[in-house]
Scaffold this active site. Structure first.
Site, PDB file in Angstrom:
ATOM      1  N   LYS A  68       0.809  -1.221   0.000  1.00  0.00           N
ATOM      2  CA  LYS A  68       0.000   0.000   0.000  1.00  0.00           C
ATOM      3  C   LYS A  68       0.844   1.274   0.000  1.00  0.00           C
ATOM      4  CE  LYS A  68      -4.018  -2.069  -0.071  1.00  0.00           C
ATOM      5  NZ  LYS A  68      -5.010  -1.909  -1.112  1.00  0.00           N
TER       6      LYS A  68
HETATM    7  C1  LIG Z   1      -2.900  -7.353   3.803  1.00  0.00           C
HETATM    8  C2  LIG Z   1      -3.536  -7.074   2.487  1.00  0.00           C
HETATM    9  N1  LIG Z   1      -3.446  -7.987   1.530  1.00  0.00           N
HETATM   10  C3  LIG Z   1      -4.023  -7.804   0.322  1.00  0.00           C
HETATM   11  C4  LIG Z   1      -4.746  -6.676   0.025  1.00  0.00           C
HETATM   12  C5  LIG Z   1      -5.409  -6.570  -1.319  1.00  0.00           C
HETATM   13  O1  LIG Z   1      -4.814  -5.614  -2.151  1.00  0.00           O
HETATM   14  P1  LIG Z   1      -5.721  -4.732  -3.110  1.00  0.00           P
HETATM   15  O2  LIG Z   1      -6.510  -3.818  -2.244  1.00  0.00           O
HETATM   16  O3  LIG Z   1      -4.761  -3.982  -3.971  1.00  0.00           O
HETATM   17  O4  LIG Z   1      -6.615  -5.630  -3.865  1.00  0.00           O
HETATM   18  C6  LIG Z   1      -4.878  -5.693   1.007  1.00  0.00           C
HETATM   19  C7  LIG Z   1      -5.684  -4.500   0.751  1.00  0.00           C
HETATM   20  O5  LIG Z   1      -6.239  -3.881   1.617  1.00  0.00           O
HETATM   21  C8  LIG Z   1      -4.249  -5.888   2.260  1.00  0.00           C
HETATM   22  O6  LIG Z   1      -4.348  -4.966   3.255  1.00  0.00           O
END
Ligand SMILES: Cc1ncc(COP(=O)(O)O)c(C=O)c1O
Length: 346
Positions: A48
């Site tokens: 992120k």
């Molecule tokens: C720990 C974790 N894994 C995976 C994701 C998924 O990523 P994306 O939001 O880009 O689909 C998130 C998103 O909030 C996350 O916090």
């Protein structure tokens, strides 16, 4: 002449360019070659960081965000941490509405980074006024000079991965990637990365990971939003109870659902077999690899890149706690020996 000091200007210069690590022991019985894109190497310890920096800098370029303004967001933790980190360096206030499902560690981490945190009930529908989506919307309306990042419905979330994660993977694999396996929450990671990779080679297969209790897989297959698919589950950040516009469903070839229990064990297995101390959704992603392999997705020529979104330290009171695993009923007779062995000397 004095030697140049080799230092970064700030932690922001360390975002992106995360390593690709070959997996060997955990994939020993699976046909194919498996590589983890380890996003925990970002300074905020998750993928992120990429979207936080990119969206904030785009808002600055467009004149929407000025020094001293406030950043507002809904987040299961990681996006908030990254936004708070970028806000500190760039001089913004940061207000975050988080789900009560988020671990206490995550909430304390956000507060340590100077963010103001609102904890909202997890098990209410997305349109309930107490949901973290609606709380964030209200806080944005009430705060003058605020910008709502809105990662679920912000195309810049997708662009961030199109411009960084995708090109990095293409370059790191020398264009030899055959499959991408990625979790879908907002869908930004899988959609942006896939868009870049498919432009380079349309034959690359994009394999999504969804949770039991989430609507994404069924929506992908039928275009039907089925409320009956929604029930509480434990994995944070994966799956959804709404359809985010940041997810490009057409670019994803297939979804698979993973369980809380198997994902938890696979997360612990990654630490024990590969020395990779990564988060719950990384375990979920590799659990999906095991299931996709059973469906015959891979052969000996497959070069599979799996995105591991964050670091294990965020789950000390969850998957890496034997007490938590026991409380969930995840240590049954089969897995009992997996409990971390501690010998207490009296
Ligand atoms: C720990 C974790 N894994 C995976 C994701 C998924 O990523 P994306 O939001 O880009 O689909 C998130 C998103 O909030 C996350 O916090």
């Amino acid at each position: 002449m004095k030697e140049e000091i080799k230092a970064y200007n700030s932690v922001l210069d360390l975002i992106g360019n995360t390593p690709l690590v070959k997996l060997s022991k955990i994939s020993a019985n699976i046909t194919g070659n498996f590589y983890a894109k380890v996003e925990a190497f970002n300074p905020g310890h998750s993928t992120k960081d990429r979207i936080a920096l990119y969206i904030i800098e785009e808002a600055e370029k467009r004149g929407i965000l000025k020094h001293g303004d406030t950043i507002v967001e809904t987040t299961s933790g990681n996006t908030g941490f990254s936004l708070a980190m970028v806000s500190i360096i760039k001089g913004y206030d940061c207000i975050l509405a988080v789900s009560s499902k988020s671990s206490k560690d995550k909430i304390d981490m956000l507060r340590s980074m100077g963010a103001k945190v609102y904890v909202c009930p997890a098990h209410v529908s997305a349109d309930d006024e107490r949901s973290y989506y609606n709380v964030a919307k209200r806080l944005h309306e009430e705060t003058k000079g605020s910008v709502y990042i809105n990662q679920y419905f912000n195309e810049l979330n997708v662009d961030a991965h199109y411009k960084s994660t995708g090109p990095e993977i293409w370059e790191q694999t020398g264009g030899q990637i055959t499959h991408l396996v990625a979790c879908s929450g907002t869908g930004g990671t899988i959609s942006g990365t896939a868009r870049f990779l498919k432009e380079k080679n349309p034959n690359i297969k994009i394999l999504g990971v969804d949770a039991f209790g989430s609507v994404l897989k069924k929506y992908h297959e039928t275009k039907e939003f089925d409320n009956a698919e929604i029930y509480p589950y434990r994995i944070e950040g994966l799956g959804k109870n709404l359809i985010p516009t940041a997810t490009d469903f057409d670019i994803i070839d297939k979804f698979i659902k993973v369980s809380d229990e198997e994902s938890a064990h696979t997360t612990r297995e990654l630490a024990k077999k590969e020395g990779l101390f990564v988060g719950y959704t990384s375990g979920a992603a590799f659990q999906a690899v095991k299931q996709y392999a059973e469906e015959g997705e891979f052969d000996e020529n497959s070069n599979v890149v799996i995105i591991f979104p964050d670091h294990g330290s965020r789950y000390m009171s969850k998957v890496f706690s034997d007490d938590w695993m026991n409380e969930q009923g995840f240590f049954d007779s089969v897995n009992q020996e997996e409990a971390l062995k501690i010998e207490i000397i009296k």
